[in-house]
Design an enzyme around this catalytic site. Structure first.
Site, PDB file in Angstrom:
ATOM      1  N   GLY A 110       1.141  -2.662   4.153  1.00 31.66           N
ATOM      2  CA  GLY A 110       1.781  -0.662   4.237  1.00 31.66           C
ATOM      3  C   GLY A 110       2.883  -0.864   5.133  1.00 31.66           C
ATOM      4  O   GLY A 110       4.069  -0.342   4.583  1.00 31.66           O
ATOM      5  N   SER A 111       2.578  -0.472   6.490  1.00 37.48           N
ATOM      6  CA  SER A 111       4.177  -0.568   6.768  1.00 37.48           C
ATOM      7  C   SER A 111       5.416  -0.492   7.210  1.00 37.48           C
ATOM      8  O   SER A 111       6.341  -0.907   7.166  1.00 37.48           O
ATOM      9  CB  SER A 111       3.670  -0.076   8.759  1.00 37.48           C
ATOM     10  OG  SER A 111       2.827  -0.199   8.826  1.00 37.48           O
ATOM     11  N   SER A 166       0.448  -1.285   0.215  1.00 39.70           N
ATOM     12  CA  SER A 166       0.041  -0.217   0.179  1.00 39.70           C
ATOM     13  C   SER A 166       0.673   1.726  -0.441  1.00 39.70           C
ATOM     14  O   SER A 166       1.794   1.228   0.446  1.00 39.70           O
ATOM     15  CB  SER A 166      -1.102   0.090   1.481  1.00 39.70           C
ATOM     16  OG  SER A 166      -2.012   1.112   1.629  1.00 39.70           O
ATOM     17  N   ASP A 220      -7.088  -6.094   4.971  1.00 38.63           N
ATOM     18  CA  ASP A 220      -6.127  -4.964   4.947  1.00 38.63           C
ATOM     19  C   ASP A 220      -5.812  -4.732   6.341  1.00 38.63           C
ATOM     20  O   ASP A 220      -6.928  -4.273   6.846  1.00 38.63           O
ATOM     21  CB  ASP A 220      -6.979  -3.873   4.005  1.00 38.63           C
ATOM     22  CG  ASP A 220      -6.660  -2.443   3.587  1.00 38.63           C
ATOM     23  OD1 ASP A 220      -4.984  -2.353   4.157  1.00 38.63           O
ATOM     24  OD2 ASP A 220      -6.473  -1.594   2.684  1.00 38.63           O
ATOM     25  N   GLY A 221      -4.205  -4.247   7.015  1.00 37.89           N
ATOM     26  CA  GLY A 221      -4.564  -3.628   8.350  1.00 37.89           C
ATOM     27  C   GLY A 221      -4.012  -4.005   8.795  1.00 37.89           C
ATOM     28  O   GLY A 221      -4.003  -5.504   9.245  1.00 37.89           O
ATOM     29  N   GLY A 222      -3.037  -3.421   9.486  1.00 39.84           N
ATOM     30  CA  GLY A 222      -2.149  -4.113  10.375  1.00 39.84           C
ATOM     31  C   GLY A 222      -1.509  -5.970  10.222  1.00 39.84           C
ATOM     32  O   GLY A 222      -1.214  -6.578  10.778  1.00 39.84           O
ATOM     33  N   HIS A 251      -1.606  -1.243  -3.687  1.00 41.96           N
ATOM     34  CA  HIS A 251      -2.481  -1.075  -3.410  1.00 41.96           C
ATOM     35  C   HIS A 251      -2.959   0.119  -3.713  1.00 41.96           C
ATOM     36  O   HIS A 251      -2.057   0.822  -2.708  1.00 41.96           O
ATOM     37  CB  HIS A 251      -2.734  -1.767  -1.742  1.00 41.96           C
ATOM     38  CG  HIS A 251      -4.182  -1.717  -1.092  1.00 41.96           C
ATOM     39  ND1 HIS A 251      -4.968  -1.983  -1.587  1.00 41.96           N
ATOM     40  CD2 HIS A 251      -4.069  -0.538  -0.783  1.00 41.96           C
ATOM     41  CE1 HIS A 251      -5.670  -2.175  -0.518  1.00 41.96           C
ATOM     42  NE2 HIS A 251      -5.221  -1.089   0.284  1.00 41.96           N
ATOM     43  N   HIS A 275      -8.167   1.220  -3.502  1.00 37.44           N
ATOM     44  CA  HIS A 275      -9.557   0.788  -2.595  1.00 37.44           C
ATOM     45  C   HIS A 275     -10.282   2.259  -1.881  1.00 37.44           C
ATOM     46  O   HIS A 275      -8.966   3.260  -1.559  1.00 37.44           O
ATOM     47  CB  HIS A 275      -9.020   0.907  -1.360  1.00 37.44           C
ATOM     48  CG  HIS A 275      -9.317   0.297   0.193  1.00 37.44           C
ATOM     49  ND1 HIS A 275      -8.615   0.427   1.369  1.00 37.44           N
ATOM     50  CD2 HIS A 275     -10.920   0.694   0.252  1.00 37.44           C
ATOM     51  CE1 HIS A 275      -9.674   0.236   2.823  1.00 37.44           C
ATOM     52  NE2 HIS A 275     -10.373   0.211   1.400  1.00 37.44           N
ATOM     53  N   MET A 312     -12.068   5.281   0.304  1.00 36.68           N
ATOM     54  CA  MET A 312     -12.995   5.455   1.945  1.00 36.68           C
ATOM     55  C   MET A 312     -13.403   6.537   1.664  1.00 36.68           C
ATOM     56  O   MET A 312     -12.911   7.290   2.410  1.00 36.68           O
ATOM     57  CB  MET A 312     -11.829   5.511   2.520  1.00 36.68           C
ATOM     58  CG  MET A 312     -11.143   3.479   2.782  1.00 36.68           C
ATOM     59  SD  MET A 312      -9.239   3.772   3.590  1.00 36.68           S
ATOM     60  CE  MET A 312      -8.611   3.633   2.488  1.00 36.68           C
ATOM     61  N   MET A 326      -9.065   8.401   0.402  1.00 36.69           N
ATOM     62  CA  MET A 326      -8.934   8.638   1.278  1.00 36.69           C
ATOM     63  C   MET A 326     -10.017  10.344   1.612  1.00 36.69           C
ATOM     64  O   MET A 326      -9.243  11.079   0.788  1.00 36.69           O
ATOM     65  CB  MET A 326      -7.860   8.722   2.730  1.00 36.69           C
ATOM     66  CG  MET A 326      -7.686   7.479   3.295  1.00 36.69           C
ATOM     67  SD  MET A 326      -6.745   7.273   4.508  1.00 36.69           S
ATOM     68  CE  MET A 326      -6.476   5.851   5.451  1.00 36.69           C
ATOM     69  N   MET A 376     -11.337  -5.269   5.950  1.00 33.53           N
ATOM     70  CA  MET A 376     -10.247  -4.625   6.945  1.00 33.53           C
ATOM     71  C   MET A 376      -9.870  -4.821   8.328  1.00 33.53           C
ATOM     72  O   MET A 376     -11.341  -5.519   9.071  1.00 33.53           O
ATOM     73  CB  MET A 376     -11.305  -3.037   7.282  1.00 33.53           C
ATOM     74  CG  MET A 376     -11.499  -1.894   6.143  1.00 33.53           C
ATOM     75  SD  MET A 376      -9.803  -1.905   5.022  1.00 33.53           S
ATOM     76  CE  MET A 376      -8.835  -1.158   6.457  1.00 33.53           C
ATOM     77  N   GLY A 396      -8.741   3.951   7.983  1.00 33.37           N
ATOM     78  CA  GLY A 396      -7.906   6.344   7.950  1.00 33.37           C
ATOM     79  C   GLY A 396      -6.720   5.798   8.276  1.00 33.37           C
ATOM     80  O   GLY A 396      -5.966   6.830   7.779  1.00 33.37           O
ATOM     81  N   PHE A 397      -5.396   4.581   9.091  1.00 32.40           N
ATOM     82  CA  PHE A 397      -4.269   4.817   8.867  1.00 32.40           C
ATOM     83  C   PHE A 397      -3.690   3.944   8.938  1.00 32.40           C
ATOM     84  O   PHE A 397      -4.277   2.910   9.098  1.00 32.40           O
ATOM     85  CB  PHE A 397      -4.086   5.658  10.535  1.00 32.40           C
ATOM     86  CG  PHE A 397      -4.818   6.896  11.157  1.00 32.40           C
ATOM     87  CD1 PHE A 397      -4.763   8.259  10.733  1.00 32.40           C
ATOM     88  CD2 PHE A 397      -6.195   6.463  11.394  1.00 32.40           C
ATOM     89  CE1 PHE A 397      -5.168   9.091  10.861  1.00 32.40           C
ATOM     90  CE2 PHE A 397      -6.851   8.045  12.226  1.00 32.40           C
ATOM     91  CZ  PHE A 397      -6.344   9.241  11.519  1.00 32.40           C
ATOM     92  N   GLY A 424      -0.413   1.914   9.934  1.00 26.67           N
ATOM     93  CA  GLY A 424       0.731   1.570  11.454  1.00 26.67           C
ATOM     94  C   GLY A 424       0.003   1.271  12.236  1.00 26.67           C
ATOM     95  O   GLY A 424       0.182   0.982  14.087  1.00 26.67           O
ATOM     96  N   ASP A 460      -4.507   3.975  -1.434  1.00 27.84           N
ATOM     97  CA  ASP A 460      -5.588   4.089  -0.139  1.00 27.84           C
ATOM     98  C   ASP A 460      -6.517   5.542  -0.871  1.00 27.84           C
ATOM     99  O   ASP A 460      -5.511   6.618   0.068  1.00 27.84           O
ATOM    100  CB  ASP A 460      -5.251   3.688   1.088  1.00 27.84           C
ATOM    101  CG  ASP A 460      -5.184   2.669   1.389  1.00 27.84           C
ATOM    102  OD1 ASP A 460      -5.703   1.643   1.535  1.00 27.84           O
ATOM    103  OD2 ASP A 460      -4.286   2.534   1.796  1.00 27.84           O
TER     104      ASP A 460
END
Ligand code: DX5
Ligand code: ZN
Length: 220
Positions: A198-199, A9, A176-178, A34, A67, A69, A38, A138, A143-144, A146, A36
């Site tokens: 992402g991170s 991402s 998606d996420g973590g 990916h 994606h 959002m 927003m 999700m 929204g963020f 990390g 994002d």
């Protein structure tokens, strides 16, 4: 060979160096990019619009996994498809007429996805599953980058995978996420096909080794 795909991402990239970020994803062996989007309404942050997709498209042939959002995604779909989006995923929570929007994405020539936030049950999209290219689960509140994975979302992946098998459907399950080398194995075991990262990807000293580790493949 693993059949699991990765989708780094660009949210975690340096926005002022986006072409380099895209090249990094390609060199590291990412399968999809990916993106994002927003709007500062559906989620607190504003990122970028369809021009970013058009600009990235000129730098890569990889599928662009957009994606959205955003509130009222129906007003944005056409712009993003024209800009070169390969997949368009919108949030169930942002629309009333999800079925209509899926048909519209297909009509415009992109592959349709639906995303659901951690508080939305898997069952809420069961009617739509035959029409979807992918479900984006999700695994954090959007929204963020990390954030830490919400553990109950693993069960949601299992439910969707069971429903897919029961009805002999073919949609991808993306998370998606973590997602990182610690959390990915349970998600893959639950039935995940696509790992958005992402991170973990952009903070790694060795992004290609990171993708292999996330996919659960031995790093040489
Ligand atoms: C979060 C975004 C994600 C984000 C994931 O709202 O949809 O795609 O980039 O970032 P990490 O992998 O850092 O959780
Ligand atoms: Zn995302």
């Amino acid at each position: 060979m693993s059949s699991v795909r990765t989708a780094p991402s660009i949210l975690s990239a340096d926005f002022s160096q986006m072409a380099d970020a895209v090249k990094l994803i390609e060199r590291a062996g990412g399968d999809w990019i990916h993106v994002d989007v927003m709007d500062g309404q559906f989620v607190p942050v504003i990122t970028f619009g369809d021009k970013m997709v058009a600009d990235i498209r000129r730098h890569s042939k990889l599928p662009l996994d957009v994606h959205l959002m955003v509130e009222t995604p129906e007003s944005q779909i056409e712009r993003f498809v024209r800009a070169g989006a390969t997949h368009i995923t919108f949030h169930l929570e942002a629309v009333v007429h999800a079925h209509r929007l899926i048909q519209e994405i297909v009509r415009l020539g992109a592959k349709p996805g639906i995303s659901i936030v951690p508080s939305t049950p898997a069952e809420s999209i069961y009617e739509l599953l035959p029409d979807l290219f992918q479900v984006l689960v999700m695994t954090v509140n959007p929204g963020f980058g990390g954030q830490k994975l919400v553990p109950s979302c693993v069960r949601k992946v299992e439910k969707l995978a069971a429903e897919r098998a029961k009805r002999d459907l073919g949609f991808f399950i993306a998370v998606d996420g973590g997602v990182n080398r610690t959390t990915a194995s349970a998600l893959v075991a639950a039935g995940t096909d696509v790992l958005v990262t992402g991170s973990a990807f952009f903070s790694s000293d060795d992004p290609s080794a990171e993708l292999l580790a996330i996919k659960g493949m031995a790093v040489a």
